[in-house]
Design an enzyme around this catalytic site. Structure first.
Site, mmCIF file in Angstrom:
data_model
loop_
_atom_site.group_PDB
_atom_site.id
_atom_site.type_symbol
_atom_site.label_atom_id
_atom_site.label_comp_id
_atom_site.label_asym_id
_atom_site.label_seq_id
_atom_site.Cartn_x
_atom_site.Cartn_y
_atom_site.Cartn_z
ATOM 1 N N SER A 85 46.947 37.999 124.241
ATOM 2 C CA SER A 85 47.923 37.010 123.774
ATOM 3 C C SER A 85 48.614 37.545 122.527
ATOM 4 O O SER A 85 48.135 38.476 121.886
ATOM 5 C CB SER A 85 47.242 35.666 123.463
ATOM 6 O OG SER A 85 46.351 35.806 122.383
ATOM 7 N N GLY A 86 49.776 36.968 122.168
ATOM 8 C CA GLY A 86 50.479 37.349 120.956
ATOM 9 C C GLY A 86 50.829 38.823 120.925
ATOM 10 O O GLY A 86 51.423 39.371 121.852
ATOM 11 N N GLY B 268 48.832 41.278 121.248
ATOM 12 C CA GLY B 268 48.129 41.976 122.318
ATOM 13 C C GLY B 268 48.910 41.987 123.618
ATOM 14 O O GLY B 268 48.995 43.025 124.293
ATOM 15 N N SER C 1 45.241 43.686 108.323
ATOM 16 C CA SER C 1 46.234 42.796 107.733
ATOM 17 C C SER C 1 46.579 43.269 106.327
ATOM 18 O O SER C 1 45.762 43.927 105.658
ATOM 19 C CB SER C 1 45.682 41.369 107.674
ATOM 20 O OG SER C 1 46.528 40.517 106.937
ATOM 21 N N TYR D 289 39.198 35.104 106.148
ATOM 22 C CA TYR D 289 40.092 35.980 106.914
ATOM 23 C C TYR D 289 40.343 37.275 106.146
ATOM 24 O O TYR D 289 40.219 38.376 106.692
ATOM 25 C CB TYR D 289 41.407 35.256 107.188
ATOM 26 C CG TYR D 289 42.364 36.054 108.059
ATOM 27 C CD1 TYR D 289 42.219 36.063 109.447
ATOM 28 C CD2 TYR D 289 43.406 36.788 107.498
ATOM 29 C CE1 TYR D 289 43.092 36.792 110.239
ATOM 30 C CE2 TYR D 289 44.276 37.516 108.287
ATOM 31 C CZ TYR D 289 44.110 37.515 109.659
ATOM 32 O OH TYR D 289 44.973 38.241 110.443
#
Length: 331
Positions: free
Chosen positions: A11-12, A14, A170, A192
């Site tokens: 998803s996204g 990926g 990130s 995160y």
């Protein structure tokens, strides 16, 4: 059994990555890993709609569950003789909160652009324990991936050509959010950021441990991508109001990639590089110019290699405990 050239999340970024990889090489066999079987099949159908002749398979795997990871790894070992690429892209950010007071202070002090591009000081999360008794963000964003890599070593090491691990980190990965004494980040509110810094540490050590066996690890940052994770931070209507401003900010903040397609730029760039030529201490950032041109910018990671070694030992200890608990899922 078959040979797999690549596997990634579905998803996204990926999903966009899958499509872009097939644009680069239609001969790839992609294996999509997803915790939800229906979404996994939907992603497969989406990829095949654009590339009908592609080889695309799926495997069910929840990175937040050690048992699920072990089952999936066992299935992958059964299916494939080798893996050329593993894109470690799964990630969660539960219950995100924006500190608007800190954002306003950043505006007054001239630090707002830095805060908007790294989320430093303005983003917090509320974590919880998962079914294995681990912090959920740590388990999903880092440990599940680590456990998977360890279980797939026989498919990744000692092959004719090098195999590659490409981790999605990130710009929010910060040493200040990470602590060896609380590496699962049970006591803080920046789980995160901590998990992404732990990702950077892990990649550094894996290169030292496995380069001589033909396995290379790299770290990428997709930039700020509008995805399901991002949309949970603020109500959708606020994002719609902010989008024109965000497109303007991109003239000053090149990491505002915004779309999953742009966010996958560094992943695809690394796919085309010779791993021996890459710097293990560099993070490769997907960037987009104000006019929409995609490119990759390498930036040195702020990692302490001694901390990385100590953290790796803690991961091995935790892995040993998990494998003792789930020994029946091993070959």
């Amino acid at each position: 059994s078959e040979r797999a050239r690549c596997r990634c999340r579905c998803s996204g970024v990926g999903l966009s990555l899958c499509r872009r990889l097939l644009e680069e090489d239609g001969r790839l066999h992609l294996c999509l890993a997803c915790r939800n079987a229906q979404r996994s099949e939907a992603a497969r159908d989406s990829v095949l709609a654009a590339h009908p002749a592609a080889q695309v398979s799926t495997v069910e795997m929840d990175l937040g569950s050690a048992a699920s990871v072990l089952r999936a790894a066992r299935e992958l070992r059964r299916r494939f003789q080798r893996l050329d690429f593993v894109f470690l892209n799964a990630g969660i950010m539960p219950n995100p909160h924006v500190n608007f007071k800190a954002l306003w202070q950043g505006l007054l002090t001239g630090k707002v652009l830095h805060m908007l591009t790294t989320a430093e000081g303005i983003m917090t999360q509320t974590d919880r324990l998962n079914g294995d008794g681990l912090q959920e963000v740590f388990a999903t964003n880092l440990f599940g991936h680590f456990l998977l890599v360890r279980q797939l070593e026989c498919l990744l090491c000692g092959n004719e050509k090098p195999s590659r691990l490409i981790w999605t980190s990130s710009s929010n990965a910060r040493e200040s959010a990470f602590s060896l004494s609380d590496y699962q980040h049970a006591k803080g509110q920046e789980s995160y950021s901590s998990s992404k810094y732990a990702t950077d540490l892990t990649s550094v050590v894996l290169n030292r441990k496995f380069n001589n066996q033909g396995l290379y690890s790299s770290v990428v940052c997709p930039g700020l991508v509008m995805s399901n994770m991002t949309y949970r931070i603020l109500p959708v209507f606020i994002w719609k109001l902010l989008m024109p401003i965000m497109w303007l900010i991109r003239f000053f903040a090149k990491t505002y990639t915004l779309t999953p397609y742009n966010g996958a730029e560094a992943h695809v760039w690394l796919f085309k590089q010779k791993p021996e030529s890459l710097d293990a201490l560099v993070k490769y950032h997907s960037c987009t110019s104000g006019l929409g041109k995609c490119y990759v910018e390498p930036r040195k990671m702020d990692v302490d290699e001694e901390t990385a070694d100590k953290f790796y030992e803690k991961l091995l200890e935790l892995e040993k405990q998990v494998l003792e608990r789930y020994g029946d899922l091993l070959d």
